[in-house]
Scaffold this motif. Structure first.
Motif, short mmCIF file in Angstrom:
data_model
loop_
_atom_site.label_atom_id
_atom_site.label_comp_id
_atom_site.label_asym_id
_atom_site.label_seq_id
_atom_site.Cartn_x
_atom_site.Cartn_y
_atom_site.Cartn_z
N ASP A 268 0.82 -1.22 0.00
CA ASP A 268 0.00 0.00 0.00
C ASP A 268 0.85 1.27 0.00
N GLU A 269 2.09 1.14 -0.47
CA GLU A 269 2.98 2.31 -0.54
C GLU A 269 2.35 3.41 -1.41
N LYS A 270 2.38 4.64 -0.90
CA LYS A 270 1.79 5.74 -1.66
C LYS A 270 2.79 6.34 -2.66
N ASP A 271 4.06 6.27 -2.31
CA ASP A 271 5.09 6.82 -3.19
C ASP A 271 5.48 5.75 -4.22
N TYR A 324 -12.33 -0.98 -4.48
CA TYR A 324 -12.40 0.46 -4.26
C TYR A 324 -13.70 1.00 -4.87
N THR A 333 -9.82 -2.17 4.97
CA THR A 333 -9.05 -0.95 4.69
C THR A 333 -8.83 -0.19 5.98
N ARG A 335 -7.52 3.20 5.76
CA ARG A 335 -7.53 4.64 5.48
C ARG A 335 -8.33 4.88 4.20
N HIS A 338 -7.52 3.39 0.51
CA HIS A 338 -6.51 2.35 0.74
C HIS A 338 -6.45 1.36 -0.42
N ASP A 341 -4.76 2.94 -3.40
CA ASP A 341 -3.30 2.93 -3.26
C ASP A 341 -2.76 1.54 -3.58
N ARG A 342 -3.45 0.54 -3.06
CA ARG A 342 -2.99 -0.84 -3.29
C ARG A 342 -3.01 -1.19 -4.77
N ARG A 344 -2.70 0.76 -7.22
CA ARG A 344 -1.64 1.50 -7.93
C ARG A 344 -0.28 0.84 -7.77
N THR A 345 0.01 0.32 -6.58
CA THR A 345 1.31 -0.37 -6.43
C THR A 345 1.35 -1.59 -7.33
#
Ligand code: ADP
Ligand code: MG
Ligand code: MG
Length: 368
Positions: A268-271, A324, A333, A335, A338, A341-342, A344-345
């Motif tokens: 779940d890294e955002k960066d 989502y 989740t 946040r 969440h 974000d997942r 996207r990674t």
């Protein structure tokens, strides 16, 4: 004694444990089942066992599930004994209920089961070093290898279409269509990412239908904490947690391990600049898995290992995105956004693997 404990004691009496119960404690860090460790005093000394209440909200076919585990563990036991191994430690061993069944159904409709405790070995939750990851690869490869001649079609599909990526894609499209929360407009890029790669959803299923990939016994939860590592030698001795054993494709087990094990960042890294497929870890896992399989994979299976990693990552990403869109009804989740974000990674990883495909193929060629 708590009411819960009293109930467990009632449950325990229904299993054929020898001796007198002297301890029972909650045990381990599994997230799915309720696990307890039991200690019995016998004339030969103390014996330990694992008792589990199976998670009924996740596993809807407990009887079939246990049939799968009986089939696979008795097969493994025979093979291990034939190879001169220690079958009490190198496979799970079911303790039957007194009525002869491999589980006990209590009055609250909970299914319970018991195993011999695997002594002198430990489970680790996090990959602390590369050797652990390599050991898990060897263990899951070895598991695949020992079961390569098992009649996989006799296993129950306890979770239907679990890794049927084409059917997952249909589910995804339906979620986009429903657009329950009205988010679809804001995640067009992610939706497009899925739709531009529809071929990934079909490639493995088609090869399977054409009999170019064999049906195998798959584990489907190939995490580090589902293997036991010998305390003395540091080597993996046993694969545990067989709840999701089903007929499937070997490349899916491999692929899912790469998906979560060879990523440079958390799921779940955002960066997203931190997210990529670590080729050193990919190589380590490939080496271990291929060694563990000991020649049991076909050429086509070996060819498709990198694609398996890509497909499992793509499938997982589309499941996060679908959830989502549905308003987070399946994955827990913690946040806002969440699951987005997942997803996207996962898509970042897929894109990275696409770039690294020829390097991944070269690594497979090195160890085949
Ligand atoms: P979950 O599905 O909840 O993860 P597991 O079957 O993996 O359940 O069991 C949870 C934990 O219990 C494992 O991670 C391991 O530490 C321990 N465990 C399970 N089976 C055994 C066993 N036969 N011997 C020793 N420890 C075990
Ligand atoms: Mg587990
Ligand atoms: Mg489990």
């Amino acid at each position: 004694m708590s009411g819960e404990e009293l109930i467990r004691r009632g449950v325990i009496e229904n299993f054929a444990f020898p001796g007198k119960l002297v301890e029972e404690i909650p045990y381990g860090s599994g997230h799915i089942n309720d696990t307890f460790r039991l200690v019995f005093e016998t004339e030969q000394g103390r014996r330990r066992y694992i008792l589990q209440r199976m998670n009924k909200s996740i596993f809807h076919k407990p009887v079939e599930l246990m049939e799968n585990i009986v089939g696979v563990t008795s097969w493994l036991r025979k093979k291990i004994l034939a190879n001169g191994g220690d079958a009490d430690r190198e496979t799970l061993n079911i303790i039957h209920a007194r009525d002869g069944r491999p589980y006990y159904l209590d009055r609250a409709d909970d299914y319970w089961r018991a195993y011999l405790f695997i002594e002198g070995a430990s489970c680790y939750d996090k990959v602390e070093n590369k050797e652990d990851f390599y050991q898990s690869a060897v263990a899951f490869g070895h598991f695949q290898g020992m079961l390569s001649d098992y009649p996989a079609e006799t296993l129950h599909e306890t979770i239907v279409n679990f890794h049927n990526t084409a059917s997952r894609l249909e589910d995804f499209k339906a979620a986009v269509e429903r657009d329950t929360c009205g988010y679809a407009g804001s995640v067009q890029r992610e939706i497009r990412f899925v739709l531009e790669r529809e071929n990934l959803a079909h490639v493995l299923g088609e090869l399977q239908a054409e009999k170019k990939l064999p049906l195998r016994v798959t584990h489907n939860d190939t995490k580090l904490n589902n293997i036991m590592i010998d305390d003395k030698t540091g080597r993996a001795i046993c694969v545990i947690d067989l709840d999701t054993v089903m007929p499937g494709l070997a490349v899916n087990d491999f692929g899912d391990s790469i998906r979560f094990g060879a990523s440079t960042a958390d799921e779940d890294e955002k960066d997203l600049s931190k997210v990529s497929c670590d080729m050193e870890l990919f190589e380590l896992y490939t080496k271990g898995f291929v060694e563990g399989c000991a020649g049991s994979l076909t050429d086509k299976e070996l060819d498709m290992l990198p694609i398996g990693a890509m497909v499992m990552t793509y499938e997982c990403g589309m499941r996060f995105l679908a959830d989502y869109l549905d308003g987070d009804i399946y994955f827990k989740t913690h946040r806002e956004g969440h699951n987005l974000d997942r997803c996207r990674t996962q898509f970042k990883l897929v894109a990275d693997m696409e770039k690294k495909l020829s390097a991944m193929n070269a690594i497979v060629d090195k160890y085949r």
